[in-house]
Design an enzyme around this catalytic site. Structure first.
Site: not given
Ligand code: RB5
Length: 147
Positions: A8, A65, A67, A98, A133
């Site tokens: 993203d 993304c 996080t 695993h 596993h």
């Molecule tokens: C986008 O701003 C952010 O929310 C997305 O990239 C992500 O971190 C969501 O989990």
């Protein structure tokens, strides 16, 4: 092995670093992600790649993304996907050993490019251990049928 990559808008910069790394290593990849300046919601970014992974067009996925968490939650909704958000090398290795993970999820706001590339290498180079596993991974597949 062909890698499908998705991102993203919070993962674009890190994706470009990872692509550079894959090219240096001669790893084949298909970029299903967005370019700098474009925007996409992370579930849609996950879907673009995961459908190619379950169809067999690509063998593994790298999803990025902000996080690594949102895109992993979305990816794990697709039957056959075992996605793991990692920001340490032990997890990147053990999710292959695993869990037979087929998608590595990274946070562009969490890990720097050096660590991210090390996580990618571990994820691509580590083989599933199988044995006990396998039975546990089979239980996950069974859950996909149950719910
Ligand atoms: C986008 O701003 C952010 O929310 C997305 O990239 C992500 O971190 C969501 O989990």
């Amino acid at each position: 092995m062909i890698i499908g990559i998705g991102n993203d808008h919070a993962g674009t910069e890190l994706k470009l670093e990872i692509i550079k790394h894959l090219e240096e290593k001669g790893v084949e990849y298909i970029d299903y992600g967005i370019a700098p300046g474009e925007k996409i919601d992370y579930p849609d970014a996950a879907k673009r790649v995961c459908k190619e992974l379950v169809s067999g067009k690509v063998d593994r996925a790298i999803l990025i993304c902000g996080t690594g968490i949102g895109i992993s939650i979305a990816a794990n909704k697709v039957k056959g996907i075992r996605a793991c958000a990692c920001s340490d090398s032990f997890s990147a290795m053990y999710t292959r050993l695993h869990n037979d993970a087929n998608a590595l999820c990274l946070g562009g706001r969490v890990v720097g490019p050096g660590l991210a590339c090390q996580l990618v290498d571990l994820f691509l180079e580590t083989k599933f251990e199988g044995g006990r596993h396998q039975r546990r991974v089979d239980l996950i597949s069974k859950m996909e049928e149950e719910f």
